[in-house]
Design a protein around this motif. Structure first.
Motif, PDB file in Angstrom:
ATOM      1  N   CYS A  83      15.646  22.620  40.813  1.00  0.00           N
ATOM      2  CA  CYS A  83      16.223  21.669  41.632  1.00  0.00           C
ATOM      3  C   CYS A  83      17.479  22.197  42.028  1.00  0.00           C
ATOM      4  CB  CYS A  83      16.691  20.636  40.551  1.00  0.00           C
ATOM      5  SG  CYS A  83      14.716  19.584  40.316  1.00  0.00           S
ATOM      6  N   GLY A  84      18.237  23.085  41.545  1.00  0.00           N
ATOM      7  CA  GLY A  84      19.698  24.034  41.353  1.00  0.00           C
ATOM      8  C   GLY A  84      20.404  22.966  40.663  1.00  0.00           C
ATOM      9  N   ILE A  85      21.748  22.389  41.617  1.00  0.00           N
ATOM     10  CA  ILE A  85      23.514  21.593  41.257  1.00  0.00           C
ATOM     11  C   ILE A  85      22.851  20.268  41.806  1.00  0.00           C
ATOM     12  CG2 ILE A  85      24.973  21.396  41.422  1.00  0.00           C
ATOM     13  CD1 ILE A  85      25.381  24.671  41.485  1.00  0.00           C
ATOM     14  N   LYS A  86      22.600  19.647  41.001  1.00  0.00           N
ATOM     15  CA  LYS A  86      22.957  18.034  40.911  1.00  0.00           C
ATOM     16  C   LYS A  86      24.513  17.444  41.243  1.00  0.00           C
ATOM     17  CE  LYS A  86      21.456  13.617  38.682  1.00  0.00           C
ATOM     18  NZ  LYS A  86      20.856  13.093  37.747  1.00  0.00           N
ATOM     19  N   LYS A  87      24.256  17.011  42.509  1.00  0.00           N
ATOM     20  CA  LYS A  87      26.197  16.356  42.702  1.00  0.00           C
ATOM     21  C   LYS A  87      25.786  14.348  41.465  1.00  0.00           C
ATOM     22  CE  LYS A  87      28.091  18.086  46.281  1.00  0.00           C
ATOM     23  NZ  LYS A  87      29.615  18.408  45.787  1.00  0.00           N
ATOM     24  N   THR A  88      26.829  14.386  41.190  1.00  0.00           N
ATOM     25  CA  THR A  88      27.064  12.576  41.151  1.00  0.00           C
ATOM     26  C   THR A  88      27.971  12.061  42.112  1.00  0.00           C
ATOM     27  OG1 THR A  88      28.163  13.510  39.006  1.00  0.00           O
ATOM     28  CG2 THR A  88      25.530  12.972  39.396  1.00  0.00           C
ATOM     29  N   TYR A  89      28.653  10.964  41.789  1.00  0.00           N
ATOM     30  CA  TYR A  89      29.328  10.573  42.374  1.00  0.00           C
ATOM     31  C   TYR A  89      30.075   9.520  42.034  1.00  0.00           C
ATOM     32  CZ  TYR A  89      26.783  12.460  47.320  1.00  0.00           C
ATOM     33  OH  TYR A  89      26.219  13.659  47.595  1.00  0.00           O
ATOM     34  N   GLU A  90      31.444   9.343  42.397  1.00  0.00           N
ATOM     35  CA  GLU A  90      32.395   8.037  41.115  1.00  0.00           C
ATOM     36  C   GLU A  90      33.135   8.239  42.372  1.00  0.00           C
ATOM     37  OE1 GLU A  90      33.274  11.035  38.125  1.00  0.00           O
ATOM     38  OE2 GLU A  90      32.014  11.113  36.663  1.00  0.00           O
ATOM     39  N   ASN A  91      33.800   6.821  41.395  1.00  0.00           N
ATOM     40  CA  ASN A  91      34.716   6.276  42.178  1.00  0.00           C
ATOM     41  C   ASN A  91      34.142   5.524  44.036  1.00  0.00           C
ATOM     42  OD1 ASN A  91      36.093   6.791  39.609  1.00  0.00           O
ATOM     43  ND2 ASN A  91      36.802   8.764  40.753  1.00  0.00           N
ATOM     44  N   LEU A  92      33.070   4.650  43.677  1.00  0.00           N
ATOM     45  CA  LEU A  92      32.824   4.332  45.060  1.00  0.00           C
ATOM     46  C   LEU A  92      33.809   3.862  45.187  1.00  0.00           C
ATOM     47  CD1 LEU A  92      30.508   6.228  44.688  1.00  0.00           C
ATOM     48  CD2 LEU A  92      29.630   4.496  45.791  1.00  0.00           C
ATOM     49  N   ASN A  93      34.829   3.596  46.449  1.00  0.00           N
ATOM     50  CA  ASN A  93      34.850   2.648  47.373  1.00  0.00           C
ATOM     51  C   ASN A  93      33.827   2.491  48.952  1.00  0.00           C
ATOM     52  OD1 ASN A  93      37.017   4.267  48.478  1.00  0.00           O
ATOM     53  ND2 ASN A  93      37.759   4.021  46.769  1.00  0.00           N
ATOM     54  N   SER A  94      33.940   1.576  49.897  1.00  0.00           N
ATOM     55  CA  SER A  94      33.677   1.843  50.466  1.00  0.00           C
ATOM     56  C   SER A  94      34.965   1.375  52.036  1.00  0.00           C
ATOM     57  CB  SER A  94      32.492   0.893  51.145  1.00  0.00           C
ATOM     58  OG  SER A  94      32.056   1.635  50.053  1.00  0.00           O
ATOM     59  N   GLN A  95      34.983   1.062  52.868  1.00  0.00           N
ATOM     60  CA  GLN A  95      35.812   0.809  54.361  1.00  0.00           C
ATOM     61  C   GLN A  95      35.041  -0.716  54.878  1.00  0.00           C
ATOM     62  OE1 GLN A  95      38.280   4.189  54.785  1.00  0.00           O
ATOM     63  NE2 GLN A  95      39.614   2.363  54.738  1.00  0.00           N
ATOM     64  N   LEU A  96      35.287  -1.630  55.671  1.00  0.00           N
ATOM     65  CA  LEU A  96      34.323  -1.653  57.240  1.00  0.00           C
ATOM     66  C   LEU A  96      35.258  -1.080  58.193  1.00  0.00           C
ATOM     67  CD1 LEU A  96      31.702  -2.975  58.037  1.00  0.00           C
ATOM     68  CD2 LEU A  96      33.097  -5.090  57.830  1.00  0.00           C
ATOM     69  N   ILE A  97      34.832  -0.974  58.910  1.00  0.00           N
ATOM     70  CA  ILE A  97      36.076   0.261  60.366  1.00  0.00           C
ATOM     71  C   ILE A  97      35.160  -0.335  61.178  1.00  0.00           C
ATOM     72  CG2 ILE A  97      36.773   1.717  61.552  1.00  0.00           C
ATOM     73  CD1 ILE A  97      36.284   3.899  59.014  1.00  0.00           C
ATOM     74  N   GLN A  98      34.080  -0.947  61.696  1.00  0.00           N
ATOM     75  CA  GLN A  98      33.918  -1.557  62.382  1.00  0.00           C
ATOM     76  C   GLN A  98      32.775  -2.737  61.597  1.00  0.00           C
ATOM     77  OE1 GLN A  98      34.546  -1.568  65.936  1.00  0.00           O
ATOM     78  NE2 GLN A  98      33.256  -3.176  66.792  1.00  0.00           N
ATOM     79  N   SER A  99      32.982  -3.913  62.390  1.00  0.00           N
ATOM     80  CA  SER A  99      32.118  -5.042  61.941  1.00  0.00           C
ATOM     81  C   SER A  99      31.222  -5.804  62.858  1.00  0.00           C
ATOM     82  CB  SER A  99      33.370  -6.222  61.491  1.00  0.00           C
ATOM     83  OG  SER A  99      34.062  -6.591  62.761  1.00  0.00           O
TER      84      SER A  99
END
Length: 158
Positions: free
Chosen positions: A117-133
């Motif tokens: 598998c190699g290296i696994k990435k985990t994602y933290e502190n997710l936040n999202s912006q709606l740029i085009q609605s």
């Protein structure tokens, strides 16, 4: 000559049974997880099924179309695995219709899993912006970290 054939057969059988191992393929979900996006109705605020959804993602070299899915209540989308702190995702409900642009910001951590598998990435502190609605009207945050693909991380309101 009789012993030579026997020796060749033992060697072939040994090669056949010695190939492969548990670490050859990363098949038990240990790889880098994808973000899970679900859909809600703008009028009721309840979960809904989308008739059709087209998704494109910018992985740093321009948009990549991930294709169309029909009659879905959620979608798994791979994020960038380079050192970028965000991924731009584009959503459409029609092939030639308007497109919503969502920027997903995060921080990443890496961990070694196995030789296969190699290296696994985990994602933290997710936040999202709606740029085009349009067609997505607003966003709602779900779980703010991605360790596996079980929980919804982002809700899109249509």
């Amino acid at each position: 000559m009789k012993y030579f054939k026997f020796l060749v057969m033992i060697c072939l059988a040994g090669m056949l049974f010695s190939c492969g191992g548990d670490d050859d393929i990363c098949e038990s979900g240990e790889g880098t997880p994808r973000i899970k996006v679900a859909f809600k109705s703008m009028s009721t605020g309840k979960a809904m099924t989308v008739d059709s959804l087209y998704v494109a993602v910018d992985y740093g070299a321009g948009k990549v179309q991930l294709g169309k899915l029909q009659k879905i209540d959620s979608r798994l989308i791979p994020l960038r695995v380079d050192d970028s702190p965000f991924t731009d995702v584009y959503f459409r409900i029609e092939n030639t219709g308007p497109e919503s642009h969502v920027r997903i910001n995060y921080s990443t951590k890496t961990a070694y899993v196995s030789p296969g598998c190699g290296i696994k990435k985990t994602y933290e502190n997710l936040n999202s912006q709606l740029i085009q609605s349009n067609p997505v009207q607003k966003l709602e945050a779900g779980q703010n970290q991605i360790e596996n693909e079980d929980r919804t991380n982002l809700f899109l309101f249509f």
